[in-house]
Scaffold this motif. Sequence first.
Motif, PDB file in Angstrom:
ATOM      1  N   ALA A  53       0.827  -1.197   0.000  1.00  0.00           N
ATOM      2  CA  ALA A  53       0.000   0.000   0.000  1.00  0.00           C
ATOM      3  C   ALA A  53       0.868   1.256   0.000  1.00  0.00           C
ATOM      4  CB  ALA A  53      -0.929  -0.001   1.207  1.00  0.00           C
ATOM      5  N   ARG A  54       1.955   1.235   0.750  1.00  0.00           N
ATOM      6  CA  ARG A  54       2.873   2.378   0.749  1.00  0.00           C
ATOM      7  C   ARG A  54       3.488   2.563  -0.633  1.00  0.00           C
ATOM      8  NH1 ARG A  54       5.825   1.099   6.389  1.00  0.00           N
ATOM      9  NH2 ARG A  54       4.272   2.011   7.761  1.00  0.00           N
ATOM     10  N   ARG A  55       3.869   1.458  -1.256  1.00  0.00           N
ATOM     11  CA  ARG A  55       4.445   1.529  -2.601  1.00  0.00           C
ATOM     12  C   ARG A  55       3.414   2.071  -3.594  1.00  0.00           C
ATOM     13  NH1 ARG A  55       8.389   2.637  -5.728  1.00  0.00           N
ATOM     14  NH2 ARG A  55       8.546   1.374  -7.577  1.00  0.00           N
ATOM     15  N   LEU A  56       2.168   1.653  -3.455  1.00  0.00           N
ATOM     16  CA  LEU A  56       1.099   2.150  -4.317  1.00  0.00           C
ATOM     17  C   LEU A  56       0.951   3.658  -4.172  1.00  0.00           C
ATOM     18  CD1 LEU A  56      -1.353   1.598  -6.209  1.00  0.00           C
ATOM     19  CD2 LEU A  56      -2.702   1.289  -4.131  1.00  0.00           C
ATOM     20  N   ARG A  57       0.957   4.162  -2.944  1.00  0.00           N
ATOM     21  CA  ARG A  57       0.838   5.596  -2.704  1.00  0.00           C
ATOM     22  C   ARG A  57       2.021   6.345  -3.312  1.00  0.00           C
ATOM     23  NH1 ARG A  57      -2.060   8.782   1.099  1.00  0.00           N
ATOM     24  NH2 ARG A  57      -3.529   7.077   0.770  1.00  0.00           N
ATOM     25  N   ALA A  58       3.226   5.795  -3.168  1.00  0.00           N
ATOM     26  CA  ALA A  58       4.408   6.444  -3.727  1.00  0.00           C
ATOM     27  C   ALA A  58       4.321   6.501  -5.252  1.00  0.00           C
ATOM     28  CB  ALA A  58       5.672   5.710  -3.296  1.00  0.00           C
ATOM     29  N   LEU A  59       3.863   5.425  -5.865  1.00  0.00           N
ATOM     30  CA  LEU A  59       3.719   5.405  -7.320  1.00  0.00           C
ATOM     31  C   LEU A  59       2.651   6.385  -7.796  1.00  0.00           C
ATOM     32  CD1 LEU A  59       4.019   1.594  -8.071  1.00  0.00           C
ATOM     33  CD2 LEU A  59       5.666   3.376  -8.630  1.00  0.00           C
ATOM     34  N   GLU A  60       1.556   6.498  -7.050  1.00  0.00           N
ATOM     35  CA  GLU A  60       0.506   7.458  -7.420  1.00  0.00           C
ATOM     36  C   GLU A  60       1.021   8.881  -7.333  1.00  0.00           C
ATOM     37  OE1 GLU A  60      -2.645   6.454  -4.746  1.00  0.00           O
ATOM     38  OE2 GLU A  60      -3.504   4.978  -6.113  1.00  0.00           O
ATOM     39  N   ASP A  61       1.793   9.196  -6.302  1.00  0.00           N
ATOM     40  CA  ASP A  61       2.354  10.534  -6.155  1.00  0.00           C
ATOM     41  C   ASP A  61       3.335  10.846  -7.288  1.00  0.00           C
ATOM     42  OD1 ASP A  61       0.881  10.907  -3.868  1.00  0.00           O
ATOM     43  OD2 ASP A  61       2.542  10.452  -2.495  1.00  0.00           O
ATOM     44  N   GLU A  62       4.177   9.856  -7.613  1.00  0.00           N
ATOM     45  CA  GLU A  62       5.131  10.042  -8.697  1.00  0.00           C
ATOM     46  C   GLU A  62       4.414  10.228 -10.034  1.00  0.00           C
ATOM     47  OE1 GLU A  62       8.945   7.760 -10.746  1.00  0.00           O
ATOM     48  OE2 GLU A  62       7.861   6.813  -9.103  1.00  0.00           O
ATOM     49  N   ASN A  63       3.363   9.463 -10.252  1.00  0.00           N
ATOM     50  CA  ASN A  63       2.592   9.566 -11.488  1.00  0.00           C
ATOM     51  C   ASN A  63       1.946  10.945 -11.612  1.00  0.00           C
ATOM     52  OD1 ASN A  63       1.463   8.730 -13.883  1.00  0.00           O
ATOM     53  ND2 ASN A  63      -0.297   7.755 -12.907  1.00  0.00           N
ATOM     54  N   ALA A  64       1.404  11.461 -10.518  1.00  0.00           N
ATOM     55  CA  ALA A  64       0.798  12.788 -10.542  1.00  0.00           C
ATOM     56  C   ALA A  64       1.840  13.862 -10.868  1.00  0.00           C
ATOM     57  CB  ALA A  64       0.137  13.084  -9.202  1.00  0.00           C
ATOM     58  N   LYS A  65       3.029  13.728 -10.297  1.00  0.00           N
ATOM     59  CA  LYS A  65       4.095  14.691 -10.562  1.00  0.00           C
ATOM     60  C   LYS A  65       4.508  14.649 -12.030  1.00  0.00           C
ATOM     61  CE  LYS A  65       7.267  14.826  -7.460  1.00  0.00           C
ATOM     62  NZ  LYS A  65       8.434  14.480  -6.634  1.00  0.00           N
ATOM     63  N   LEU A  66       4.626  13.441 -12.594  1.00  0.00           N
ATOM     64  CA  LEU A  66       5.009  13.310 -13.995  1.00  0.00           C
ATOM     65  C   LEU A  66       3.930  13.854 -14.933  1.00  0.00           C
ATOM     66  CD1 LEU A  66       6.683   9.794 -13.947  1.00  0.00           C
ATOM     67  CD2 LEU A  66       7.814  12.006 -14.179  1.00  0.00           C
ATOM     68  N   LYS A  67       2.663  13.641 -14.584  1.00  0.00           N
ATOM     69  CA  LYS A  67       1.582  14.188 -15.403  1.00  0.00           C
ATOM     70  C   LYS A  67       1.604  15.710 -15.405  1.00  0.00           C
ATOM     71  CE  LYS A  67      -1.829  10.485 -15.215  1.00  0.00           C
ATOM     72  NZ  LYS A  67      -3.179  10.108 -14.765  1.00  0.00           N
ATOM     73  N   LYS A  68       1.909  16.294 -14.261  1.00  0.00           N
ATOM     74  CA  LYS A  68       1.982  17.749 -14.169  1.00  0.00           C
ATOM     75  C   LYS A  68       3.130  18.276 -15.014  1.00  0.00           C
ATOM     76  CE  LYS A  68       2.285  21.491 -10.824  1.00  0.00           C
ATOM     77  NZ  LYS A  68       2.467  21.854  -9.422  1.00  0.00           N
ATOM     78  N   LEU A  69       4.292  17.612 -14.955  1.00  0.00           N
ATOM     79  CA  LEU A  69       5.433  18.031 -15.760  1.00  0.00           C
ATOM     80  C   LEU A  69       5.124  17.917 -17.252  1.00  0.00           C
ATOM     81  CD1 LEU A  69       8.415  16.439 -13.798  1.00  0.00           C
ATOM     82  CD2 LEU A  69       7.902  18.861 -14.058  1.00  0.00           C
ATOM     83  N   LEU A  70       4.452  16.851 -17.646  1.00  0.00           N
ATOM     84  CA  LEU A  70       4.092  16.665 -19.047  1.00  0.00           C
ATOM     85  C   LEU A  70       3.127  17.751 -19.509  1.00  0.00           C
ATOM     86  CD1 LEU A  70       4.180  14.973 -21.640  1.00  0.00           C
ATOM     87  CD2 LEU A  70       2.255  13.676 -20.719  1.00  0.00           C
ATOM     88  N   ALA A  71       2.153  18.080 -18.687  1.00  0.00           N
ATOM     89  CA  ALA A  71       1.194  19.125 -19.055  1.00  0.00           C
ATOM     90  C   ALA A  71       1.891  20.472 -19.221  1.00  0.00           C
ATOM     91  CB  ALA A  71       0.100  19.216 -18.004  1.00  0.00           C
ATOM     92  N   GLU A  72       2.819  20.778 -18.332  1.00  0.00           N
ATOM     93  CA  GLU A  72       3.559  22.033 -18.449  1.00  0.00           C
ATOM     94  C   GLU A  72       4.418  22.058 -19.704  1.00  0.00           C
ATOM     95  OE1 GLU A  72       5.716  22.331 -14.795  1.00  0.00           O
ATOM     96  OE2 GLU A  72       3.952  22.945 -13.646  1.00  0.00           O
ATOM     97  N   ALA A  73       5.058  20.935 -20.018  1.00  0.00           N
ATOM     98  CA  ALA A  73       5.895  20.864 -21.218  1.00  0.00           C
ATOM     99  C   ALA A  73       5.042  21.010 -22.477  1.00  0.00           C
ATOM    100  CB  ALA A  73       6.666  19.550 -21.242  1.00  0.00           C
ATOM    101  N   MET A  74       3.872  20.384 -22.489  1.00  0.00           N
ATOM    102  CA  MET A  74       2.990  20.495 -23.653  1.00  0.00           C
ATOM    103  C   MET A  74       2.487  21.925 -23.819  1.00  0.00           C
ATOM    104  SD  MET A  74       0.889  16.912 -23.420  1.00  0.00           S
ATOM    105  CE  MET A  74      -0.121  17.236 -24.846  1.00  0.00           C
ATOM    106  N   LEU A  75       2.215  22.593 -22.713  1.00  0.00           N
ATOM    107  CA  LEU A  75       1.778  23.988 -22.768  1.00  0.00           C
ATOM    108  C   LEU A  75       2.889  24.878 -23.314  1.00  0.00           C
ATOM    109  CD1 LEU A  75      -0.431  26.059 -22.120  1.00  0.00           C
ATOM    110  CD2 LEU A  75       0.567  26.265 -19.848  1.00  0.00           C
ATOM    111  N   ASP A  76       4.103  24.684 -22.833  1.00  0.00           N
ATOM    112  CA  ASP A  76       5.241  25.452 -23.338  1.00  0.00           C
ATOM    113  C   ASP A  76       5.436  25.209 -24.832  1.00  0.00           C
ATOM    114  OD1 ASP A  76       5.699  26.446 -20.829  1.00  0.00           O
ATOM    115  OD2 ASP A  76       7.341  25.052 -20.364  1.00  0.00           O
ATOM    116  N   ASN A  77       5.309  23.972 -25.247  1.00  0.00           N
ATOM    117  CA  ASN A  77       5.463  23.616 -26.650  1.00  0.00           C
ATOM    118  C   ASN A  77       4.395  24.294 -27.503  1.00  0.00           C
ATOM    119  OD1 ASN A  77       6.316  22.405 -28.961  1.00  0.00           O
ATOM    120  ND2 ASN A  77       5.652  20.345 -28.437  1.00  0.00           N
ATOM    121  N   ALA A  78       3.162  24.313 -27.031  1.00  0.00           N
ATOM    122  CA  ALA A  78       2.078  24.951 -27.775  1.00  0.00           C
ATOM    123  C   ALA A  78       2.306  26.456 -27.888  1.00  0.00           C
ATOM    124  CB  ALA A  78       0.748  24.662 -27.095  1.00  0.00           C
ATOM    125  N   VAL A  79       2.786  27.074 -26.826  1.00  0.00           N
ATOM    126  CA  VAL A  79       3.057  28.517 -26.854  1.00  0.00           C
ATOM    127  C   VAL A  79       4.170  28.809 -27.847  1.00  0.00           C
ATOM    128  CG1 VAL A  79       3.980  30.430 -25.491  1.00  0.00           C
ATOM    129  CG2 VAL A  79       2.200  28.967 -24.545  1.00  0.00           C
TER     130      VAL A  79
END
Length: 88
Positions: A53-79
């Motif tokens: 369960a701890r590993r699951l929580r860590a993976l979910e947090d990491e996934n959320a961070k990576l999704k945020k970074l991807l969204a920011e990169a896509m926004l920069d690319n579009a601009v």
Amino acid sequence: MKRSRFSEEQIIAILKEHEAGMPTADVCRRHGISSATFYKYKAKFGGLDVSEARRLRALEDENAKLKKLLAEAMLDNAVLKDLTSKKW
């Protein structure tokens, strides 16, 4: 998203009480949760150990961070594409 007031260890302990034979309504009443919350916990944490369960929580947090970074990169690319496509 709102964090749970129970830790992973507590949620797994609640599920183990139910597995031991305690009725769902009694488990929910004892811990102050709704039956919908209990079944949501069961769907997410059913059959997991505390370490898993701890590993699951860590993976979910990491996934959320990576999704945020991807969204920011896509926004920069579009601009940048928008700026370079305009004629000066």
